[in-house]
Design a protein around this motif. Structure first.
Motif, mmCIF file in Angstrom:
data_model
loop_
_atom_site.group_PDB
_atom_site.id
_atom_site.type_symbol
_atom_site.label_atom_id
_atom_site.label_comp_id
_atom_site.label_asym_id
_atom_site.label_seq_id
_atom_site.Cartn_x
_atom_site.Cartn_y
_atom_site.Cartn_z
ATOM 1 N N TYR A 55 -6.553 -0.076 10.700
ATOM 2 C CA TYR A 55 -5.586 0.881 10.181
ATOM 3 C C TYR A 55 -4.569 1.257 11.230
ATOM 4 N N SER A 59 -0.822 0.816 10.483
ATOM 5 C CA SER A 59 0.017 2.007 10.421
ATOM 6 C C SER A 59 1.191 1.889 11.380
ATOM 7 N N ARG A 64 3.092 3.433 7.425
ATOM 8 C CA ARG A 64 2.257 4.139 6.444
ATOM 9 C C ARG A 64 0.835 4.195 6.970
ATOM 10 N N SER A 65 0.131 5.255 6.686
ATOM 11 C CA SER A 65 -1.188 5.320 7.301
ATOM 12 C C SER A 65 -2.337 5.575 6.330
ATOM 13 N N ARG A 66 -2.052 5.726 5.069
ATOM 14 C CA ARG A 66 -3.106 6.002 4.088
ATOM 15 C C ARG A 66 -4.028 7.108 4.592
ATOM 16 N N ASN A 67 -3.397 8.149 5.021
ATOM 17 C CA ASN A 67 -4.171 9.245 5.576
ATOM 18 C C ASN A 67 -3.369 10.514 5.314
ATOM 19 N N ILE A 68 -3.986 11.449 4.661
ATOM 20 C CA ILE A 68 -3.225 12.655 4.472
ATOM 21 C C ILE A 68 -3.960 13.831 5.116
ATOM 22 N N LEU A 91 -8.828 12.163 -3.069
ATOM 23 C CA LEU A 91 -8.254 11.277 -2.062
ATOM 24 C C LEU A 91 -9.091 10.032 -1.850
ATOM 25 N N TYR A 96 -7.437 7.019 0.132
ATOM 26 C CA TYR A 96 -6.817 7.654 1.290
ATOM 27 C C TYR A 96 -7.863 8.337 2.152
ATOM 28 N N ASP A 97 -7.567 8.376 3.414
ATOM 29 C CA ASP A 97 -8.395 9.173 4.305
ATOM 30 C C ASP A 97 -7.890 10.599 4.307
ATOM 31 N N ASP A 124 0.513 10.561 6.289
ATOM 32 C CA ASP A 124 1.571 10.215 5.351
ATOM 33 C C ASP A 124 2.090 11.463 4.666
ATOM 34 N N LEU A 312 0.383 12.148 -4.068
ATOM 35 C CA LEU A 312 0.423 10.709 -4.337
ATOM 36 C C LEU A 312 1.702 10.336 -5.077
#
Lengths: 351, 351
Positions: A55, A59, A64-68, A91, A96-97, A124, A312
């Motif tokens: 990741y 990232s 983009r990091s697929r992490n909120i 999530l 998402y993380d 993100d 999202l």
DNA sequence: TCATTTTGTGGAAGCGTTTGCATTCGGCAT
DNA sequence: ATGCCGAATGCAAACGCTTCCACAAAATGA
């Protein structure tokens, strides 16, 4: 750094599948076009090698990091734990993380969390819970250009999931009034959250408004405050009920935990609920069912999930429904057995 | 990608401070040697530019991510929310991020969390809470070579923070026995956590052991189970107490929430606590004080913090104290007013 | 004073992906 | 057959740091 131990990289997968790393990336991420046949080869190779994408590298390269991130005052209190639970489930469902920032450790931490940690780390988007920011702080966050969604804000010009604190408070108070109560007290939240979150006083405003609307006076000693806990409600209610001058027959509590404490205090003082005292809360806490508490249920887990939904959407560049900007999260009025006509009253019963 | 909007990078800082990027990195991270004077220049430059390091880039380059993962069944239940709160505070204090994985969404998720999400994403270490893994799963995790610390495990050969479930359960039971009770029931946790976590049955074992040791029989109808909630305890206790054949005078509950439910059930049935019924719990839940519940307090937030401490040691290559491998997290026996001699008993009082 | 460390710094090669651009390869219409 | 065009793929340049290595400068010892 030993790379042998660290699992296969994208190039190994590429080699095994007989394609380039670029193609592997496209095949696995779904961006760009790849023929069906190649995709299958790649997936097979990745599977055999136990390849898991990094990741961090992804990232860094893609932005983009697929992490909120979720900024929440504490996770130890019921409301917040429910919000978090709801958000976390939504999530994980979306792949998402979730990075948790709790700001309970003093205001200094709050600032550093906001400025340093969110500024442009690996998130993100951000969900803020019960956080009140200055215009300036908010502006800083906006500068980062990442979506922000609030729960229980309000942050101006930010999609916000929130219940209509004022109206439900007025509604709860009116319920007591409609039963015939005239001497109604309010136990609100203390300073605890006031700092970040205007909730406590908004609920009091709703109460005052309903009282005024019915032409009822509010005596100063009817206004109490408590931390959001059973113990707090117990203490506050005991003081209130022990005050002979108060003489209340109904209490609107800003939270179910406070209301439960109130019921316990009443019992201890030999008052029957609802015969001698009516109690109403807000929350829909698990305990409310056990105590037969009439309440306005607000589903915090659902609020967490709703905020995730909004985030999202934002991430897909679909602007979030105007509802989140202007509307309120729905609540449910649950009538149980803690409210009734006041003692000695002979009027109509509740609707 | 617009870089102008995205804040300064390390090169800009380097330029402004009149040094190389390498030096900036060293000055800011504390790795490698930098003269005091240069360090100050760099820090000033970074401050003026509002420079915040990119964790993704840093992690990619260094292999460290200052981010630890916590795998927890749910965050909605008291115990877990407290653990999380404790861990989160400790981590933020240490400058680490916390990524939350809750496994409540079915066992399928649990697996994917473990294999995919932890395998080698962006975590420096993992804390697992109340998670039971197969040897194989554990082996997979170990292969990754990142520190693992468990709370409430037990994961074999893994540093674990845990209370001595068996002993405290026996202790609680013995407390009732020493007061003179002989007909003592146990309301344990249901299947809820049994899947991942053997806690429920361990507490029952402690109870059985204490009973056996005192030569007391355990009648089958004395064993009840409940989810870990007040409502659950209420229902279970009501069924138990309504059973005329049971005739218990004391109940050892596996959790304070269950115990509170039990007290409420007793009250509703017209039984006085402790005159007619003694109740003891485990947890040190906030509610226990309100209800005067005798309990064994276990400070879950402290457990979370302890696990973080262990993880941080591991990350520094300081092996964690053997205590975590062999010892138990301390608990505290809190005697309140929910336990007393059984009705009609004339013996010594409790120690 | 000269040789030897120690310290401070810069250059540049990664870290493991993503993605813009160029290239190749099959059709398919002409 | 000859072009054309889009689909599929590869090349190589980022992404923004860290760190190995080399080297100069300063400190140390003899």
């Amino acid at each position: 750094m030993e790379r042998s131990a660290r699992g296969a990289g994208i190039r190994e997968v590429a080699a095994r599948a007989g394609v380039s790393a670029a193609t592997v990336s496209r095949a696995l991420s779904g961006n760009g076009r790849v023929s069906e046949k190649t995709r299958e080869k790649v997936q097979a190779a990745a599977g055999e090698l136990g390849f898991v994408i990094s990741y961090n590298a992804s990232s860094l390269a893609s932005g983009r990091s697929r992490n909120i991130g979720i900024v929440i005052p504490t996770v130890g209190r019921w409301y917040f734990s429910q919000v978090l639970e709801g958000a976390a489930s939504a999530l994980i469902e979306a792949g998402y993380d979730l990075t948790l920032y709790n700001t309970s450790d003093g205001p200094g931490h709050r600032e550093s969390v906001l400025k340093e940690m969110l500024q442009r780390k690996r998130l993100d988007a951000v969900i803020t819970v019960a956080l009140r920011l200055t215009e300036e702080e908010l502006e800083q966050l906006r500068e980062v250009g990442k979506p922000i969604v609030a729960i229980g804000g309000p942050l101006p010009d930010t999609p916000t999931v929130r219940v209509d604190e004022f109206s439900i408070s007025a509604l709860a108070t009116r319920h007591l009034i409609s039963l015939g109560h005239t001497r109604i007290a309010h136990i609100g939240g203390g300073e605890e959250l006031e700092r970040d979150f205007r909730m406590g006083s908004t609920r009091q405003d709703g109460y005052r408004s309903a009282m005024a609307e019915a032409g009822l006076a509010v005596e100063p000693q009817w206004l109490r405050s408590s931390v959001f806990s059973v113990a707090g409600g117990f203490a506050a209610a005991k003081a209130l009920l022990a005050d002979p001058a108060a003489g209340v027959t109904g209490i609107f509590c800003a939270a179910d935990e406070i209301a439960v404490g109130t019921i316990l205090a009443a019992r201890e003082l030999g008052l029957r609920v609802p015969e001698d005292l009516s109690v109403i809360g807000i929350d829909g806490h698990e305990l409310s069912a056990v105590f037969g508490l009439t309440t306005i249920s607000q589903d915090p887990a659902g609020q967490g999930a709703a905020a995730v939904g909004a985030v999202l959407s934002l991430l897909r560049n679909q602007p979030v429904g105007g509802e989140l900007l202007t509307g309120f999260y729905p609540t449910e009025f649950v009538v149980r057995s803690s409210t009734a006509v006041p003692p000695g009253f002979q009027g109509r019963t509740a609707p």
